[in-house]
Design an enzyme around this catalytic site. Structure first.
Site, PDB file in Angstrom:
ATOM      1  N   ARG A   1       0.993  -1.230   0.010  1.00 42.04           N
ATOM      2  CA  ARG A   1       0.172   0.001  -0.122  1.00 42.04           C
ATOM      3  C   ARG A   1       0.841   1.295   0.128  1.00 42.04           C
ATOM      4  NH1 ARG A   1      -5.125   1.280   3.544  1.00 42.04           N
ATOM      5  NH2 ARG A   1      -6.135  -0.150   1.723  1.00 42.04           N
TER       6      ARG A   1
ATOM      7  N   HIS B   1      -7.604   0.719  -6.361  1.00 39.97           N
ATOM      8  CA  HIS B   1      -7.434  -0.117  -5.139  1.00 39.97           C
ATOM      9  C   HIS B   1      -8.113  -1.261  -5.795  1.00 39.97           C
ATOM     10  CE1 HIS B   1      -7.875  -1.441  -1.256  1.00 39.97           C
ATOM     11  NE2 HIS B   1      -8.773  -0.762  -0.791  1.00 39.97           N
TER      12      HIS B   1
ATOM     13  N   GLN C   1      -9.984  -4.187  -3.646  1.00 39.32           N
ATOM     14  CA  GLN C   1     -11.315  -3.945  -2.900  1.00 39.32           C
ATOM     15  C   GLN C   1     -12.475  -4.196  -3.888  1.00 39.32           C
ATOM     16  OE1 GLN C   1     -11.974  -2.038   0.230  1.00 39.32           O
ATOM     17  NE2 GLN C   1     -14.019  -2.725  -0.573  1.00 39.32           N
TER      18      GLN C   1
ATOM     19  N   ASP D   1     -17.254   6.860  -1.655  1.00 35.84           N
ATOM     20  CA  ASP D   1     -16.011   6.810  -1.038  1.00 35.84           C
ATOM     21  C   ASP D   1     -15.804   7.982  -0.471  1.00 35.84           C
ATOM     22  OD1 ASP D   1     -13.680   5.677  -0.203  1.00 35.84           O
ATOM     23  OD2 ASP D   1     -12.546   6.260  -2.083  1.00 35.84           O
TER      24      ASP D   1
ATOM     25  N   CYS E   1     -16.531   1.108   0.317  1.00 29.50           N
ATOM     26  CA  CYS E   1     -15.408   0.476   0.806  1.00 29.50           C
ATOM     27  C   CYS E   1     -14.963   0.542   2.159  1.00 29.50           C
ATOM     28  CB  CYS E   1     -13.833   0.815  -0.074  1.00 29.50           C
ATOM     29  SG  CYS E   1     -13.664   2.508   0.153  1.00 29.50           S
TER      30      CYS E   1
ATOM     31  N   ARG F   1     -13.428  -8.890   1.560  1.00 26.60           N
ATOM     32  CA  ARG F   1     -12.075  -8.569   1.525  1.00 26.60           C
ATOM     33  C   ARG F   1     -11.280  -9.798   1.901  1.00 26.60           C
ATOM     34  NH1 ARG F   1     -10.006  -3.646   1.649  1.00 26.60           N
ATOM     35  NH2 ARG F   1      -8.049  -4.572   1.053  1.00 26.60           N
TER      36      ARG F   1
END
Ligand code: CP
Ligand code: NVA
Length: 309
Positions: A102, A129, A132, A223, A263, A291
């Site tokens: 990340r 991402h 996700q 988001d 998310c 996830r």
């Protein structure tokens, strides 16, 4: 050897194969069967940004697959003191079997992948991402929203919006993206998505009106307005995103049985109201749990063990 960096690098069939693997391993996990598909393997997890879900899901996932996770915060490893990415990549990939990173720029992630001898997984960059989205699509399947769905993404044209563009344009479904002026998706990523959409039959719509995006949608998603790295712009962003909060009135424009995805982490009263987030259409905690399952599918697939499941 394959890396998992954007979703661009995979075909529709490969993406669906990884999700199917994740679903099959999920069924085993729910039955308390933990087959060691990745026995004795080590997953290095490099974090240059904070995380709750990504860290816990990867660390638990690799453990349940018979391996172990190494949590490497950039504050603690030499990368944080200036050791080059390419040196870090060559050292870690000689000792570990897979790496999840990340970080900030996609370029940095890709530099690491270029020097790595083992598969590298994008655990979030400023641009994408993708893990996700594997969990999001798994959640759509489980809630019966995978047959010609219409997905509405409302908010910042950020890593999540870009990854929705990749997923929709690869799988061939309709995605409507509503962003305020000045917060549109990256034009190069849009261009790639438009190309993929020509081949997959996906419909992509871009608007600055959340209502246009949500009208008749099967899935509504958003988001945070202030992603990691955007903190200095917080006040301006909160002003610029006024009118983009997903509330009950906006949700009423979607299909009556539409689901709401996020998310997480969510900021109640900003991108989504408490009522929607905690309401009957919200499946955000199924999504968060997925996830764990979806990433197990990705890891087993990257390791080449897909025929063993
Ligand atoms: N959704 C997500 O990636 O959450 P974390 O930042 O907590 O990992
Ligand atoms: N867009 C958000 C996603 C967090 C999971 C961020 O990059 O901070």
């Amino acid at each position: 050897m394959r890396h998992f960096l954007t979703l661009k690098e995979f075909t529709k069939e490969e993406i669906l194969e990884m999700i199917d693997l994740g679903l099959r391993i999920k069924a085993e996990t729910k039955a308390k069967r933990f087959t060691p598909y990745l026995e004795k393997q080590t997953l290095a997890m490099i974090f240059e940004k904070s995380s709750t879900r990504t860290r816990v899901s990867f660390e638990t996932g690799i453990y349940q697959l018979g391996g172990t996770g190494l949590f490497l915060s950039s504050r603690d490893i030499q990368l944080g003191r200036g050791e080059p990415m390419k040196d870090t990549a060559r050292v870690i990939s000689r000792m570990c079997d897979m790496v999840m990173i990340r970080t900030y720029s996609q370029k940095k992630l890709e530099e690491f992948a270029g020097f790595s001898n083992v598969p590298v997984i994008n655990g979030l960059t400023d641009e994408y991402h993708p893990v996700q989205l594997m969990a999001d699509y798994m959640t759509m399947i489980e809630h019966g929203k995978d047959r010609d769905p219409v997905v509405a993404y409302v908010g910042d044209g950020n890593n999540m919006a870009h990854s929705w563009l990749m997923l929709a344009s690869k799988l061939g479904f309709e995605l409507r993206v509503a962003t305020p002026k000045g917060y549109e998706c990256d034009p190069e990523i849009v261009e790639d998505a438009v190309e993929f959409a020509k081949r997959s039959g996906a419909t992509l719509l871009f608007t600055d009106d959340p209502k246009d995006a949500i009208e008749g949608a099967d899935v509504v998603t958003t988001d945070t307005w202030v992603s990691m790295g955007d903190e200095e712009e917080k006040e301006k962003r909160l002003r610029d995103f006024a009118g983009y909060t997903i509330d009950e009135a906006l949700m009423k424009l979607a299909k009556a049985d539409a689901i709401f995805l996020h998310c997480l982490p969510a900021y109640r009263g900003l991108e989504v109201t408490e009522e929607v987030l905690e309401g009957p259409q919200s499946v955000v905690f199924d999504e968060a749990e997925n996830r764990l399952h979806a990433q197990k599918g990705v890891m087993v697939w990257l390791d080449g063990k897909r025929d063993e499941v």
